[in-house]
Scaffold this active site. Structure first.
Site, PDB file in Angstrom:
ATOM      1  N   GLY A  16      12.578 -10.488  18.992  1.00  0.00           N
ATOM      2  CA  GLY A  16      11.753 -10.486  20.193  1.00  0.00           C
ATOM      3  C   GLY A  16      12.012  -9.359  21.165  1.00  0.00           C
ATOM      4  O   GLY A  16      12.277  -8.215  20.784  1.00  0.00           O
ATOM      5  N   ASP A  36      23.925 -12.071  19.905  1.00  0.00           N
ATOM      6  CA  ASP A  36      22.994 -13.181  19.698  1.00  0.00           C
ATOM      7  C   ASP A  36      23.738 -14.341  19.050  1.00  0.00           C
ATOM      8  O   ASP A  36      24.708 -14.135  18.307  1.00  0.00           O
ATOM      9  CB  ASP A  36      21.832 -12.758  18.795  1.00  0.00           C
ATOM     10  CG  ASP A  36      20.573 -13.575  19.034  1.00  0.00           C
ATOM     11  OD1 ASP A  36      20.623 -14.805  18.809  1.00  0.00           O
ATOM     12  OD2 ASP A  36      19.546 -13.012  19.440  1.00  0.00           O
ATOM     13  N   ASP A  60      27.514 -17.279  21.669  1.00  0.00           N
ATOM     14  CA  ASP A  60      26.750 -18.262  22.434  1.00  0.00           C
ATOM     15  C   ASP A  60      27.003 -17.954  23.898  1.00  0.00           C
ATOM     16  O   ASP A  60      28.124 -18.128  24.395  1.00  0.00           O
ATOM     17  CB  ASP A  60      27.231 -19.675  22.086  1.00  0.00           C
ATOM     18  CG  ASP A  60      26.536 -20.766  22.891  1.00  0.00           C
ATOM     19  OD1 ASP A  60      25.695 -20.439  23.757  1.00  0.00           O
ATOM     20  OD2 ASP A  60      26.844 -21.953  22.673  1.00  0.00           O
ATOM     21  N   VAL A  61      25.992 -17.472  24.607  1.00  0.00           N
ATOM     22  CA  VAL A  61      26.209 -17.026  25.984  1.00  0.00           C
ATOM     23  C   VAL A  61      26.567 -18.176  26.922  1.00  0.00           C
ATOM     24  O   VAL A  61      27.062 -17.939  28.030  1.00  0.00           O
ATOM     25  CB  VAL A  61      24.982 -16.277  26.540  1.00  0.00           C
ATOM     26  CG1 VAL A  61      24.735 -14.992  25.754  1.00  0.00           C
ATOM     27  CG2 VAL A  61      23.742 -17.160  26.562  1.00  0.00           C
ATOM     28  N   TYR A 155      12.081 -24.644  32.287  1.00  0.00           N
ATOM     29  CA  TYR A 155      12.086 -23.209  32.010  1.00  0.00           C
ATOM     30  C   TYR A 155      11.780 -22.411  33.282  1.00  0.00           C
ATOM     31  O   TYR A 155      12.462 -21.434  33.612  1.00  0.00           O
ATOM     32  CB  TYR A 155      11.058 -22.883  30.935  1.00  0.00           C
ATOM     33  CG  TYR A 155      10.946 -21.404  30.643  1.00  0.00           C
ATOM     34  CD1 TYR A 155      11.933 -20.743  29.910  1.00  0.00           C
ATOM     35  CD2 TYR A 155       9.864 -20.655  31.114  1.00  0.00           C
ATOM     36  CE1 TYR A 155      11.836 -19.379  29.659  1.00  0.00           C
ATOM     37  CE2 TYR A 155       9.765 -19.297  30.870  1.00  0.00           C
ATOM     38  CZ  TYR A 155      10.747 -18.662  30.138  1.00  0.00           C
ATOM     39  OH  TYR A 155      10.658 -17.316  29.895  1.00  0.00           O
ATOM     40  N   LYS A 159      14.285 -19.706  35.271  1.00  0.00           N
ATOM     41  CA  LYS A 159      13.968 -18.300  35.519  1.00  0.00           C
ATOM     42  C   LYS A 159      13.909 -17.993  37.010  1.00  0.00           C
ATOM     43  O   LYS A 159      14.249 -16.881  37.442  1.00  0.00           O
ATOM     44  CB  LYS A 159      12.663 -17.932  34.824  1.00  0.00           C
ATOM     45  CG  LYS A 159      12.778 -17.891  33.303  1.00  0.00           C
ATOM     46  CD  LYS A 159      13.835 -16.902  32.833  1.00  0.00           C
ATOM     47  CE  LYS A 159      13.879 -16.751  31.334  1.00  0.00           C
ATOM     48  NZ  LYS A 159      14.872 -15.741  30.898  1.00  0.00           N
ATOM     49  N   PRO A 185       8.686 -10.670  32.672  1.00  0.00           N
ATOM     50  CA  PRO A 185       7.585 -10.457  31.722  1.00  0.00           C
ATOM     51  C   PRO A 185       6.507 -11.523  31.870  1.00  0.00           C
ATOM     52  O   PRO A 185       6.772 -12.653  32.288  1.00  0.00           O
ATOM     53  CB  PRO A 185       8.268 -10.583  30.354  1.00  0.00           C
ATOM     54  CG  PRO A 185       9.738 -10.598  30.622  1.00  0.00           C
ATOM     55  CD  PRO A 185       9.907 -11.104  32.011  1.00  0.00           C
TER      56      PRO A 185
END
Length: 249
Positions: A16, A36, A60-61, A155, A159, A185
């Site tokens: 992506g 990732d 894994d963030v 979500y 953000k 975006p």
């Protein structure tokens, strides 16, 4: 070669938007860390085949230990971190639904990855950037947090938190000559979004109709803004939220 000599970590870069940013950074001369939770090696191989410099890091963030280890490995290998792009997020797999139907486990997962993950990555790279009095942090936010899209409350909230975190940390990091900005975006035709036919059917046509430039958006449409915020031309810009959506916002 606007990023020649720089070392950049891009999270969520196996596919992506993250993969597109990583590829563009490498083409602009940066050494790129493709980070990732999924296998980063196909993206790394793509960059190497094009003549760029890249390594993969499985991380894994949302895990403090894994993020700390990743940053330590990058510094050990390259000696510095110039750019961090916080792109990793739970998004394309989410189902649009009324807020009262959102499962608590899903809510926490979205917040852990989309908000906590951003915080952990920024906190981990800051000591190195402060020591060199230089650094660029780019958070990938979302136009949904500006337009308040319904039926994706977790979500959108995550953000919005990224946007506000960006502005708040700009006040803290500016004294060390570290810039932090966010890109918001619109609806992009990434692999993940194309793989979610229900969401695609609901959002694609509406997104195009709402744009001043009425066409689909593709990952390459975002990479110019990511290069700008990572490069020297934006050294006096910080705390900003830049919509990249064809003029929808």
């Amino acid at each position: 070669m606007q990023l020649s000599g720089k070392v950049a970590i891009v999270t969520g870069a196996s596919t992506g938007l993250g993969r597109a940013i990583a590829g563009r950074y490498a083409a602009e001369g940066a050494a790129v860390v493709v980070a990732d939770i999924n296998d980063p090696e196909p993206a790394v191989a793509e960059i190497l085949e094009a003549g760029g410099v890249a390594v993969g890091q499985r991380v894994d963030v949302a895990s403090e230990d894994q993020v700390t280890a990743m940053v330590a490995e990058v510094i050990s290998r390259f000696g510095q971190i110039d750019v961090l792009v916080n792109n990793a997020a739970v998004s394309a797999s989410l189902k649009q639904q009324p807020f009262e139907d959102i499962d608590l486990h899903e809510w926490r997962k979205v917040m852990d990855v989309n908000v906590l993950g951003v915080f952990l990555c920024i906190r981990a790279v800051t000591p190195s950037m402060r020591a060199r009095r230089s650094g660029s942090i780019i958070n990938i936010g979302s136009g949904t947090a500006i337009k308040a899209l319904p039926r994706l409350t977790h979500y959108v909230a995550s953000k919005a938190a990224v946007h506000v975190m960006t502005r708040s940390l700009a006040r803290e990091l500016g004294v060390d000559n570290i810039t932090i900005n966010a890109i918001a975006p619109g609806y992009f035709l990434t692999e993940g979004n194309l793989g979610n036919p229900e969401f695609l059917a609901l959002q694609r046509d509406i997104a195009v109709q709402n744009r001043s430039i009425p066409r689909d958006a593709y990952p390459d449409d975002l990479t110019g803004a990511a290069v700008f915020f990572a490069g020297d031309q934006s050294r006096f810009i910080t705390g900003q939220i830049l919509p990249v959506d064809g003029g929808s916002v």
